[in-house]
Design a protein around this motif. Sequence first.
Motif, mmCIF file in Angstrom:
data_model
loop_
_atom_site.group_PDB
_atom_site.id
_atom_site.type_symbol
_atom_site.label_atom_id
_atom_site.label_comp_id
_atom_site.label_asym_id
_atom_site.label_seq_id
_atom_site.Cartn_x
_atom_site.Cartn_y
_atom_site.Cartn_z
ATOM 1 N N GLN A 12 3.281 11.452 -17.665
ATOM 2 C CA GLN A 12 2.022 10.746 -17.417
ATOM 3 C C GLN A 12 1.577 9.998 -18.674
ATOM 4 O O GLN A 12 1.120 8.862 -18.586
ATOM 5 C CB GLN A 12 0.936 11.718 -16.965
ATOM 6 C CG GLN A 12 1.139 12.245 -15.563
ATOM 7 C CD GLN A 12 0.041 13.191 -15.129
ATOM 8 O OE1 GLN A 12 -0.850 13.541 -15.904
ATOM 9 N NE2 GLN A 12 0.107 13.632 -13.883
ATOM 10 N N GLN A 13 1.728 10.624 -19.831
ATOM 11 C CA GLN A 13 1.346 9.966 -21.076
ATOM 12 C C GLN A 13 2.240 8.764 -21.349
ATOM 13 O O GLN A 13 1.783 7.731 -21.832
ATOM 14 C CB GLN A 13 1.405 10.952 -22.252
ATOM 15 C CG GLN A 13 0.858 10.377 -23.533
ATOM 16 C CD GLN A 13 -0.600 9.960 -23.424
ATOM 17 O OE1 GLN A 13 -1.419 10.670 -22.854
ATOM 18 N NE2 GLN A 13 -0.927 8.796 -23.956
ATOM 19 N N ALA A 14 3.527 8.884 -21.007
ATOM 20 C CA ALA A 14 4.450 7.761 -21.192
ATOM 21 C C ALA A 14 4.027 6.576 -20.335
ATOM 22 O O ALA A 14 4.075 5.421 -20.780
ATOM 23 C CB ALA A 14 5.875 8.187 -20.861
ATOM 24 N N VAL A 15 3.591 6.846 -19.106
ATOM 25 C CA VAL A 15 3.127 5.776 -18.219
ATOM 26 C C VAL A 15 1.866 5.132 -18.782
ATOM 27 O O VAL A 15 1.733 3.907 -18.811
ATOM 28 C CB VAL A 15 2.886 6.319 -16.785
ATOM 29 C CG1 VAL A 15 2.165 5.297 -15.923
ATOM 30 C CG2 VAL A 15 4.198 6.731 -16.146
ATOM 31 N N LYS B 297 0.992 11.725 -10.085
ATOM 32 C CA LYS B 297 0.197 12.950 -10.065
ATOM 33 C C LYS B 297 1.076 14.200 -10.125
ATOM 34 O O LYS B 297 0.650 15.229 -10.628
ATOM 35 C CB LYS B 297 -0.692 13.018 -8.822
ATOM 36 C CG LYS B 297 -1.890 12.110 -8.925
ATOM 37 C CD LYS B 297 -2.750 12.552 -10.084
ATOM 38 C CE LYS B 297 -3.993 11.730 -10.226
ATOM 39 N NZ LYS B 297 -4.797 12.103 -11.372
ATOM 40 N N ASN B 298 2.295 14.132 -9.616
ATOM 41 C CA ASN B 298 3.189 15.281 -9.610
ATOM 42 C C ASN B 298 4.136 15.306 -10.797
ATOM 43 O O ASN B 298 4.978 16.189 -10.893
ATOM 44 C CB ASN B 298 4.000 15.320 -8.311
ATOM 45 C CG ASN B 298 3.125 15.636 -7.120
ATOM 46 O OD1 ASN B 298 2.163 16.385 -7.229
ATOM 47 N ND2 ASN B 298 3.425 15.048 -5.989
ATOM 48 N N SER B 299 4.009 14.366 -11.716
ATOM 49 C CA SER B 299 4.890 14.337 -12.884
ATOM 50 C C SER B 299 4.308 15.199 -14.004
ATOM 51 O O SER B 299 3.147 15.605 -13.963
ATOM 52 C CB SER B 299 5.106 12.901 -13.357
ATOM 53 O OG SER B 299 3.889 12.349 -13.797
ATOM 54 N N LEU C 19 0.835 -1.205 0.000
ATOM 55 C CA LEU C 19 0.000 0.000 0.000
ATOM 56 C C LEU C 19 0.868 1.254 0.000
ATOM 57 O O LEU C 19 0.558 2.238 -0.680
ATOM 58 C CB LEU C 19 -0.934 -0.001 1.207
ATOM 59 C CG LEU C 19 -2.103 -0.981 1.154
ATOM 60 C CD1 LEU C 19 -2.829 -1.015 2.487
ATOM 61 C CD2 LEU C 19 -3.049 -0.625 0.034
ATOM 62 N N GLY C 20 1.958 1.229 0.747
ATOM 63 C CA GLY C 20 2.874 2.366 0.785
ATOM 64 C C GLY C 20 3.510 2.612 -0.571
ATOM 65 O O GLY C 20 3.599 3.757 -1.034
ATOM 66 N N LEU C 21 3.947 1.550 -1.225
ATOM 67 C CA LEU C 21 4.525 1.693 -2.559
ATOM 68 C C LEU C 21 3.501 2.230 -3.553
ATOM 69 O O LEU C 21 3.821 3.071 -4.402
ATOM 70 C CB LEU C 21 5.080 0.362 -3.049
ATOM 71 C CG LEU C 21 6.380 -0.106 -2.408
ATOM 72 C CD1 LEU C 21 6.694 -1.535 -2.869
ATOM 73 C CD2 LEU C 21 7.504 0.833 -2.749
ATOM 74 N N GLY C 22 2.281 1.751 -3.443
ATOM 75 C CA GLY C 22 1.219 2.245 -4.313
ATOM 76 C C GLY C 22 0.951 3.719 -4.096
ATOM 77 O O GLY C 22 0.763 4.478 -5.054
ATOM 78 N N ALA C 23 0.950 4.149 -2.837
ATOM 79 C CA ALA C 23 0.716 5.563 -2.528
ATOM 80 C C ALA C 23 1.843 6.430 -3.075
ATOM 81 O O ALA C 23 1.602 7.506 -3.642
ATOM 82 C CB ALA C 23 0.574 5.746 -1.015
ATOM 83 N N VAL C 24 3.090 5.974 -2.931
ATOM 84 C CA VAL C 24 4.229 6.726 -3.456
ATOM 85 C C VAL C 24 4.159 6.798 -4.975
ATOM 86 O O VAL C 24 4.398 7.862 -5.570
ATOM 87 C CB VAL C 24 5.562 6.100 -2.980
ATOM 88 C CG1 VAL C 24 6.747 6.691 -3.728
ATOM 89 C CG2 VAL C 24 5.732 6.284 -1.489
ATOM 90 N N ALA C 25 3.829 5.688 -5.617
ATOM 91 C CA ALA C 25 3.730 5.675 -7.075
ATOM 92 C C ALA C 25 2.620 6.617 -7.544
ATOM 93 O O ALA C 25 2.805 7.359 -8.520
ATOM 94 C CB ALA C 25 3.475 4.262 -7.570
ATOM 95 N N TYR C 26 1.480 6.605 -6.881
ATOM 96 C CA TYR C 26 0.374 7.486 -7.239
ATOM 97 C C TYR C 26 0.779 8.945 -7.074
ATOM 98 O O TYR C 26 0.519 9.786 -7.941
ATOM 99 C CB TYR C 26 -0.860 7.169 -6.383
ATOM 100 C CG TYR C 26 -2.037 8.066 -6.665
ATOM 101 C CD1 TYR C 26 -2.807 7.885 -7.803
ATOM 102 C CD2 TYR C 26 -2.369 9.097 -5.802
ATOM 103 C CE1 TYR C 26 -3.889 8.709 -8.074
ATOM 104 C CE2 TYR C 26 -3.447 9.933 -6.065
ATOM 105 C CZ TYR C 26 -4.201 9.726 -7.195
ATOM 106 O OH TYR C 26 -5.268 10.548 -7.455
ATOM 107 N N TRP C 27 1.426 9.274 -5.968
ATOM 108 C CA TRP C 27 1.875 10.643 -5.704
ATOM 109 C C TRP C 27 2.869 11.097 -6.770
ATOM 110 O O TRP C 27 2.778 12.209 -7.291
ATOM 111 C CB TRP C 27 2.506 10.711 -4.310
ATOM 112 C CG TRP C 27 3.085 12.058 -4.000
ATOM 113 C CD1 TRP C 27 2.423 13.179 -3.602
ATOM 114 C CD2 TRP C 27 4.465 12.421 -4.096
ATOM 115 N NE1 TRP C 27 3.297 14.210 -3.435
ATOM 116 C CE2 TRP C 27 4.565 13.766 -3.733
ATOM 117 C CE3 TRP C 27 5.619 11.724 -4.438
ATOM 118 C CZ2 TRP C 27 5.778 14.443 -3.705
ATOM 119 C CZ3 TRP C 27 6.820 12.390 -4.411
ATOM 120 C CH2 TRP C 27 6.899 13.738 -4.050
#
Length: 78
Positions: free
Chosen positions: A30-33, A23-25, A12-20
């Motif tokens: 974001q399009q590349a992802v 969102k800040n990229s 869950l922590g890794l997911g939260a960091v990845a989401y953050w």
Amino acid sequence: MGNKTKGLLALLGLGAVAYWKYKNSSPEDQQAVKDKINTAKDNFNKWGNDLKNKANDVASQVQNKVDEAKTKAEDTLN
């Protein structure tokens, strides 16, 4: 806490960091992802369809062998 709980919290922590981070990229990042995810999804679907087709081919071959054996058995009885 058990190992499963610690693992779940870590996930869950890794997911939260990845989401953050997503969102800040930048919009380009974001399009590349999104493109990578869509490519992976397409590859997975293609792999699944190939696997399904191969399974159907094997099932068809088995059915043909069974039919041949059945015909031979009927011929020997007659």
